[in-house]
Scaffold this active site. Sequence first.
Site, PDB file in Angstrom:
ATOM      1  N   HIS A  47       0.815  -1.202   0.000  1.00 53.36           N
ATOM      2  CA  HIS A  47       0.000   0.000   0.000  1.00 53.36           C
ATOM      3  C   HIS A  47       0.856   1.262   0.000  1.00 53.36           C
ATOM      4  O   HIS A  47       0.485   2.267  -0.604  1.00 53.36           O
ATOM      5  CB  HIS A  47      -0.910  -0.017   1.230  1.00 53.36           C
ATOM      6  CG  HIS A  47      -1.981   1.017   1.204  1.00 53.36           C
ATOM      7  ND1 HIS A  47      -3.121   0.892   0.435  1.00 53.36           N
ATOM      8  CD2 HIS A  47      -2.097   2.211   1.841  1.00 53.36           C
ATOM      9  CE1 HIS A  47      -3.893   1.947   0.610  1.00 53.36           C
ATOM     10  NE2 HIS A  47      -3.300   2.766   1.455  1.00 53.36           N
ATOM     11  N   HIS A  93     -10.239   2.630  -0.491  1.00 49.45           N
ATOM     12  CA  HIS A  93     -10.387   2.201   0.900  1.00 49.45           C
ATOM     13  C   HIS A  93     -11.174   0.898   0.889  1.00 49.45           C
ATOM     14  O   HIS A  93     -12.193   0.747   1.560  1.00 49.45           O
ATOM     15  CB  HIS A  93     -11.071   3.283   1.737  1.00 49.45           C
ATOM     16  CG  HIS A  93     -10.291   3.630   2.966  1.00 49.45           C
ATOM     17  ND1 HIS A  93     -10.858   3.828   4.189  1.00 49.45           N
ATOM     18  CD2 HIS A  93      -8.956   3.786   3.163  1.00 49.45           C
ATOM     19  CE1 HIS A  93      -9.928   4.107   5.084  1.00 49.45           C
ATOM     20  NE2 HIS A  93      -8.764   4.090   4.483  1.00 49.45           N
TER      21      HIS A  93
END
Length: 719
Positions: A47, A93
């Site tokens: 990420h 998200h």
Amino acid sequence: MTEPAITDKLIADHGLKPDEYQMILDIIGREPTFTELGIFSAMWNEHCSYKSSKKWLRTLPTEGPQVICGPGENAGIVDIGDGQCVVFKMESHNHPSYIEPYQGAATGVGGILRDVFTMGARPIAAMNSLSFGEVSHPKTKSLVAGVVEGVGGYGNCFGVPTVGGELRFHEAYNGNCLVNAFAAGLADTDAIFYSAASGVGMPVVYLGAKTGRDGVGGATMASAEFDETIEEKRPTVQVGDPFTEKRLMEATLELMATGAVISIQDMGAAGLTCSAVEMGDKGDLGVRLNLEDVPIREDNMTAYEMMLSESQERMLMVLKPELEAEAKAVFDKWDLDFAIVGETIAEDRFLIMHNGEVKADLPLKALSGTAPEYDRPWVETPQAAALTDAPSVDAGEALLALASSPNYASRAWVYEQYDTMVMADTVKRPGLDAGVVRVHGTPKALAFTSDVTPRYCKANPFEGGKQAVAEAYRNLCATGAKPLATTDNMNFGNPEKPEIMGQFVGCIKGIGDAVSALDMPIVSGNVSLYNETDGTGILPTPTIGAVGLMTDLDQLIGTAPNDGDSLVLLGETTGHLGQSALLKELFNREDGDAPHVDLKAEWAAGELVRALQSDKSITAAHDLSDGGLALAAADMALAGNIGMALKDGDTGWFFGEDQARYLIATATPDAVLAAAQTAGVPAQVIGTATGDTLELGAAKVAMSDLRDAFTTGLPKAVA
């Protein structure tokens, strides 16, 4: 508190592979502390480090005369003239939203808004691209309800209009929903703020809300697949407070006006760790932090917890020391924390102190610039077989089935839960093509859209990547805006599987070709990998967010035809039904190849549409995509509350998904045909806007039946 011993299990729990842990040992020459292991885990996960994707992301076109700042900062920046710029980005998200839908979606919105105002821009628009599992899946309704409520709850309270987005349902997302959040803001080109620290001995300042234990390990969780332990991951989801974020934005923009800010960075993924390392790395400086000075809201927090917490509504700043009192007064006024928690240092060092003890002492560059970078093995997606047994359907019945399906029915049930008009500058609300927002105090406007067709990307990643950009281009042109630039959100499965990495590579190549040909460089973006549950991945979903400019609102093109308008189809129609909405929705088939995208044809058709608007030759326009001519005609008929009579044709004529096409409503068809001939764009008059039925050749659908199907389809499915 005694720190746990470093074991193989602890290393694996932090998402680090044995060879990566060996790299850490080689870099620091000793076993890391528990806090250091957490810091490496945060900075080296997928990420934050983009370790599987950097090689390919570098191939994307990111420059152009309109680009002020490309990828690498909190958001991309594009010039819109008159000393103004638009700042925008899209981020995912996904994992948090599947675990805890409301807070996962809400904090996704909060994070992307911070990325924008961290650059000195006031947010003016938001979008979201949402992908859920099949409607019949037991989790889908609760996920949809939670995510939509979370997006609306945060954005509405913060006070930014949601002007566009996407919503899809497909069984491939049963185990991983996708929540991609987009935000855009306005700034003056001479008042942009960046994240690179500068100057030795400068104060590092913590701004905003206090730090808690929520979100600890969130970035690492977002870089792993889901399995039966998913419920144990719930504490890694952050909790948002939009009212605090609103105060943080106002305080930050006011602070920037004081001249006190040297550099500033949002605390997003990996919180204090990532923000401090990125600021130091970009400025070629080290950073020393004193954690006892960090504002906390829970007792006995450890260094590990403080460094990895992803508590929301926080920023990190490097401050001009002579303006400390003035800067602190701003945050005191807004009732937000302002604390000097460290300083910049000359050495390549990330030094973390807590109550006089050294908790981490690491080479800062190794955490960021020298993070692992992989050239993952990949295999090209096999060429899809051409569709040989296309079905024949009753056009009227097929249209009603499409119009009532959750994938193509009205999205009003979703966007009516969002505030689309706050700030009073929204010109075109969500629903068709692109949302449009006025640039306050000027005649200018900005258009925003989000697009991708995952079925295409699975069948043919290269063409699917091209098509995502091309559809965004068409949506902007159909609104009257000149496309400026794009942001991408690359949602894929496990990159360690060569076939998944092949999808990623193919899509990147297609996107690169398209943004180059259509002059829409990628200026920001996000990669979300490991979207898999128990080994089953999502459809490749490279979402493209795009921004276009109208120098004058007179350039706005409507979607509603007038009674008596001729309907002109621009672009070539061959009746391509492979991977079409018709096949999927009516027959549950996903076969055939994705449609070919001719980028020269896309450019020519888009330029023509905007030129026709400049000549005032058209009443309305709409691009053709999913559902082909039939669904595009239905959209326009519903927008204008008027029927249409279209010339007859076969199933491919009405429902084929050939690209580079627009449906135009005009009172002067001869002028449109002449302009199209000059531009080299195929064009033909195919019908008239009139009456109270939509006639697809011999098939007739009452407008009342069409409207009922369109407006009730989604609420019936998910409400």
